[in-house]
Design a protein around this motif. Structure first.
Motif, PDB file in Angstrom:
ATOM      1  N   UNK A   3       0.829  -1.216   0.000  1.00  0.00           N
ATOM      2  CA  UNK A   3       0.000   0.000   0.000  1.00  0.00           C
ATOM      3  C   UNK A   3       0.854   1.252   0.000  1.00  0.00           C
ATOM      4  N   UNK A   4       0.347   2.278  -0.624  1.00  0.00           N
ATOM      5  CA  UNK A   4       0.993   3.601  -0.648  1.00  0.00           C
ATOM      6  C   UNK A   4       0.038   4.595  -0.019  1.00  0.00           C
ATOM      7  N   UNK A   5       0.495   5.449   0.941  1.00  0.00           N
ATOM      8  CA  UNK A   5      -0.423   6.443   1.527  1.00  0.00           C
ATOM      9  C   UNK A   5      -1.014   7.308   0.446  1.00  0.00           C
ATOM     10  N   UNK A   6      -2.260   7.556   0.575  1.00  0.00           N
ATOM     11  CA  UNK A   6      -2.968   8.331  -0.462  1.00  0.00           C
ATOM     12  C   UNK A   6      -2.442   9.737  -0.577  1.00  0.00           C
ATOM     13  N   UNK A   7      -2.471  10.253  -1.833  1.00  0.00           N
ATOM     14  CA  UNK A   7      -1.980  11.610  -2.097  1.00  0.00           C
ATOM     15  C   UNK A   7      -3.083  12.649  -2.030  1.00  0.00           C
ATOM     16  N   UNK A   8      -4.321  12.184  -1.815  1.00  0.00           N
ATOM     17  CA  UNK A   8      -5.441  13.123  -1.876  1.00  0.00           C
ATOM     18  C   UNK A   8      -5.301  14.199  -0.819  1.00  0.00           C
ATOM     19  N   UNK A   9      -4.864  13.824   0.399  1.00  0.00           N
ATOM     20  CA  UNK A   9      -4.825  14.796   1.496  1.00  0.00           C
ATOM     21  C   UNK A   9      -3.780  15.866   1.286  1.00  0.00           C
ATOM     22  N   UNK A  10      -2.823  15.653   0.385  1.00  0.00           N
ATOM     23  CA  UNK A  10      -1.763  16.629   0.185  1.00  0.00           C
ATOM     24  C   UNK A  10      -2.271  17.957  -0.325  1.00  0.00           C
ATOM     25  N   UNK A  11      -3.304  17.900  -1.158  1.00  0.00           N
ATOM     26  CA  UNK A  11      -3.811  19.136  -1.737  1.00  0.00           C
ATOM     27  C   UNK A  11      -5.158  19.541  -1.185  1.00  0.00           C
ATOM     28  N   UNK A  12      -5.771  18.711  -0.315  1.00  0.00           N
ATOM     29  CA  UNK A  12      -7.158  18.957   0.090  1.00  0.00           C
ATOM     30  C   UNK A  12      -7.299  20.234   0.892  1.00  0.00           C
ATOM     31  N   UNK A  13      -6.261  20.599   1.678  1.00  0.00           N
ATOM     32  CA  UNK A  13      -6.403  21.780   2.514  1.00  0.00           C
ATOM     33  C   UNK A  13      -6.232  23.063   1.749  1.00  0.00           C
ATOM     34  N   UNK A  14      -5.745  22.981   0.505  1.00  0.00           N
ATOM     35  CA  UNK A  14      -5.451  24.209  -0.222  1.00  0.00           C
ATOM     36  C   UNK A  14      -6.301  24.406  -1.445  1.00  0.00           C
ATOM     37  N   UNK A  15      -6.281  23.434  -2.383  1.00  0.00           N
ATOM     38  CA  UNK A  15      -7.002  23.653  -3.647  1.00  0.00           C
ATOM     39  C   UNK A  15      -8.423  23.173  -3.508  1.00  0.00           C
ATOM     40  N   UNK A 210       5.719  33.168  -3.981  1.00  0.00           N
ATOM     41  CA  UNK A 210       5.626  32.069  -3.015  1.00  0.00           C
ATOM     42  C   UNK A 210       5.583  30.728  -3.755  1.00  0.00           C
ATOM     43  N   UNK A 211       6.400  29.789  -3.339  1.00  0.00           N
ATOM     44  CA  UNK A 211       6.453  28.461  -3.954  1.00  0.00           C
ATOM     45  C   UNK A 211       6.823  27.446  -2.879  1.00  0.00           C
ATOM     46  N   UNK A 212       6.974  26.187  -3.313  1.00  0.00           N
ATOM     47  CA  UNK A 212       7.360  25.143  -2.375  1.00  0.00           C
ATOM     48  C   UNK A 212       6.214  24.599  -1.553  1.00  0.00           C
ATOM     49  N   UNK A 213       4.961  24.796  -2.022  1.00  0.00           N
ATOM     50  CA  UNK A 213       3.789  24.307  -1.307  1.00  0.00           C
ATOM     51  C   UNK A 213       3.377  22.967  -1.914  1.00  0.00           C
ATOM     52  N   UNK A 214       3.330  21.939  -1.115  1.00  0.00           N
ATOM     53  CA  UNK A 214       3.080  20.596  -1.625  1.00  0.00           C
ATOM     54  C   UNK A 214       1.693  20.477  -2.225  1.00  0.00           C
ATOM     55  N   UNK A 215       1.639  19.844  -3.405  1.00  0.00           N
ATOM     56  CA  UNK A 215       0.361  19.502  -4.008  1.00  0.00           C
ATOM     57  C   UNK A 215      -0.312  20.590  -4.817  1.00  0.00           C
ATOM     58  N   UNK A 220       4.076  30.293  -8.343  1.00  0.00           N
ATOM     59  CA  UNK A 220       4.687  31.619  -8.249  1.00  0.00           C
ATOM     60  C   UNK A 220       3.642  32.551  -7.635  1.00  0.00           C
ATOM     61  N   UNK A 221       3.105  32.146  -6.488  1.00  0.00           N
ATOM     62  CA  UNK A 221       1.901  32.754  -5.946  1.00  0.00           C
ATOM     63  C   UNK A 221       2.137  34.117  -5.310  1.00  0.00           C
ATOM     64  N   UNK A 222       1.077  34.928  -5.352  1.00  0.00           N
ATOM     65  CA  UNK A 222       0.964  36.090  -4.486  1.00  0.00           C
ATOM     66  C   UNK A 222       0.299  35.596  -3.204  1.00  0.00           C
ATOM     67  N   UNK A 223       0.899  35.875  -2.073  1.00  0.00           N
ATOM     68  CA  UNK A 223       0.277  35.530  -0.799  1.00  0.00           C
ATOM     69  C   UNK A 223      -0.345  36.782  -0.204  1.00  0.00           C
ATOM     70  N   UNK A 410       3.826  15.955  -8.769  1.00  0.00           N
ATOM     71  CA  UNK A 410       5.280  16.140  -8.682  1.00  0.00           C
ATOM     72  C   UNK A 410       5.649  16.985  -7.458  1.00  0.00           C
ATOM     73  N   UNK A 411       4.865  18.058  -7.218  1.00  0.00           N
ATOM     74  CA  UNK A 411       5.166  18.902  -6.066  1.00  0.00           C
ATOM     75  C   UNK A 411       4.848  18.191  -4.752  1.00  0.00           C
ATOM     76  N   UNK A 412       4.067  17.104  -4.830  1.00  0.00           N
ATOM     77  CA  UNK A 412       3.790  16.291  -3.641  1.00  0.00           C
ATOM     78  C   UNK A 412       4.891  15.265  -3.386  1.00  0.00           C
ATOM     79  N   UNK A 413       5.929  15.265  -4.226  1.00  0.00           N
ATOM     80  CA  UNK A 413       7.078  14.401  -3.984  1.00  0.00           C
ATOM     81  C   UNK A 413       7.198  13.199  -4.885  1.00  0.00           C
ATOM     82  N   UNK A 414       6.319  13.074  -5.886  1.00  0.00           N
ATOM     83  CA  UNK A 414       6.357  11.926  -6.780  1.00  0.00           C
ATOM     84  C   UNK A 414       7.174  12.259  -8.019  1.00  0.00           C
ATOM     85  N   UNK A 415       7.855  11.272  -8.577  1.00  0.00           N
ATOM     86  CA  UNK A 415       8.574  11.471  -9.841  1.00  0.00           C
ATOM     87  C   UNK A 415       8.338  10.259 -10.728  1.00  0.00           C
ATOM     88  N   UNK A 416       8.430  10.458 -12.032  1.00  0.00           N
ATOM     89  CA  UNK A 416       8.177   9.401 -12.992  1.00  0.00           C
ATOM     90  C   UNK A 416       7.374   9.929 -14.156  1.00  0.00           C
TER      91      UNK A 416
END
Length: 480
Positions: A3-15, A210-215, A220-223, A410-416
């Motif tokens: 099993x691989x931990x789901x990636x859904x929660x990585x972006x749920x709090x933001x997008x 602003x960058x480096x936010x997972x998911x 290149x955000x304006x905060x 990719x920003x959540x840490x996956x590559x391929x």
């Protein structure tokens, strides 16, 4: 497969896309009652707690005149998506005879925001995640008109979408130069939070670039600390001149987006949105990205010591692809990129993010450290294909097509690479490849993206094994 931990929660709090508008009536059933005015209120005396209209003869500043011009350009975006209902009894003849009206599908509705940027052509800018997978999109104007919208294109990696409406007497917001924004500048957010139309909040620019936010894809955000809540997605962020400086896209909250605003809002800069729109109109609704043609890894303290570099930051180049812009510029494996066009580069992820935001053909001035010494080289970005046919890589992959991973993954840490499509009955299908599989590795060699995946097939291995992630599980697939 493990099993691989789901990636859904990585972006749920933001997008958080459009906001489902159910339940609003319950919130509005008990409106506050206005208190009656006193029968003999003294003339010219302001009520307790209110501001006077003027101080020392000077009127107090107000955003109202600017907002009267801008707010008609901010719209509500309504989407509908038909979703097939998975019912285990739906295919049972006896069950269907007993319950002939069992629903086979349902309609999901959501609300977001948008802003008119061209009144003549009716172009409306919004977020990709607001209209993603929608079967029907309509726009409600500030004057109450509801119009069917046509899809003109979108870019998931920057979360920008363009739709079009056909109507007279539209109002548009002019686009400002978001590159001129400074931390501390006043900004105003306009949108439809929680389905409440034409809501205005104000604040300042808290950060730029602003960058480096997972998911969250390419960043290149304006905060801003202007309140941005569910339903604000796609709305306008304007300066005090009533010019569009950004498109509201997300709110960061460790307790989830539905917990409300805590003053950490993100907006896509207008300059980036303008570039994406120009590409969407030019390239039939898609964005063509460029690539330097290199692979890199984040510089560590041990690597920096071995390379004779005192500062532990930057992207260490590990591979240069033949025929690439990086190769033509003279970059070499072992070079460390510390800045691009004057923008600080602290990691491999930062270099990839910067590269992905630049237009094809653009030359980037790369500040390097080579053998511990500073060096600057200019490298041009070459167009990268949106997808690659498996047959061009290896006959065993015939029938499959491969694409770069979505930047959110990719920003959540996956590559391929992503398996984009698999033709029915093809050799790839017989080898059990499926659409949306993620290829994490292969016996061809190391790779992190589509360009590296292509390059790894320069020498075709006798035995081809792919490491696959399917859903939340991983496993190895022998391709024959």
């Amino acid at each position: 497969m493990r099993p691989l931990p789901t990636l859904i929660a990585l972006a749920a709090a933001a997008a958080f896309g459009g906001f489902a508008a159910t339940g609003l009536n319950a919130l509005l059933e008990q409106p506050a009652q206005a208190a009656p005015a006193p029968a003999h209120a003294p003339a010219l005396v302001p009520a307790i707690g209110s501001l006077p209209a003027a101080v020392n003869g000077q009127p107090l500043p107000s955003l109202a005149p600017m907002l009267q011009k801008v707010m008609p350009a901010v719209v509500s975006v309504n989407t509908k998506q038909v979703v097939r209902v998975r019912n285990p009894f739906a295919n049972d003849p006896f069950f269907r005879r007993m319950f002939p009206n069992i629903p086979q599908e349902r309609i999901n509705e959501s609300l977001g925001s948008g802003v008119i940027i061209d009144a003549v052509n009716g172009y409306v800018l919004t977020n990709h995640h607001v209209i993603e997978n929608a079967d029907d999109v309509s726009v409600t104007l500030a004057d109450g008109r509801t119009l069917k919208a046509e899809f003109r294109g979108s870019d998931a990696d920057t979360d920008v979408a363009l739709i079009q409406i056909r109507a007279d007497n539209l109002t548009a917001v002019p686009l400002a130069d978001s590159g001129a924004l400074n931390v501390g500048d006043f900004v105003v957010a306009i949108g439809n939070p929680f389905g409440l139309s034409q809501t205005v909040t104000s604040g300042i620019v808290s950060a730029v670039g602003r960058s480096g936010i997972r998911g969250l894809g390419l960043q290149n955000f304006i905060q801003t600390d202007a309140s941005i809540n569910p339903g604000n997605s796609g709305g306008a962020l304007v300066n005090l001149q009533g010019q569009l400086v950004g498109i509201n896209t997300a709110s960061l909250n460790p307790q989830g987006s539905m917990a409300g605003n805590i003053g950490l809002g993100l907006a896509i800069p207008s300059n980036l949105a303008r570039d994406v729109v120009n590409q969407l109109l030019k390239n039939n609704g898609v964005v063509i990205r460029g690539t330097l043609g290199l692979e890199s890894q984040t510089l560590t303290a041990d690597l920096a010591k071995g390379l004779g570099i005192s500062e532990t930051r930057g992207a260490l180049i590990t591979r240069i692809y033949a025929g690439s812009g990086a190769a033509a510029a003279g970059l070499k494996a072992g070079d460390v990129v510390v800045a691009a066009n004057g923008q600080r580069i602290d990691s491999a992820e930062a270099l990839h993010n910067y590269e992905g935001l630049q237009p094809v053909g653009n030359a980037i001035a790369l500040e390097l450290r080579r053998d511990g010494k500073p060096l600057t080289l200019r490298a041009a970005l070459k167009a990268q294909p949106g997808a690659v046919a498996g047959a061009s890589l290896d006959p065993r992959l015939t029938g499959a097509s491969f694409a770069d991973l979505p930047e959110a993954l990719r920003s959540a840490g996956l590559s391929g690479v992503l398996v984009k499509d698999v033709a029915r009955g093809s050799r790839a299908a017989q080898n059990q490849l499926q659409p949306d599989d993620v290829v994490l590795g292969a016996t061809t060699g190391e790779f992190t993206d589509l360009a590296g995946f292509q390059a790894s097939f320069a020498r075709k291995p006798p035995q081809l094994v792919l490491q696959i992630m399917r859903g939340n599980a991983r496993g190895n697939l022998l391709v024959q």
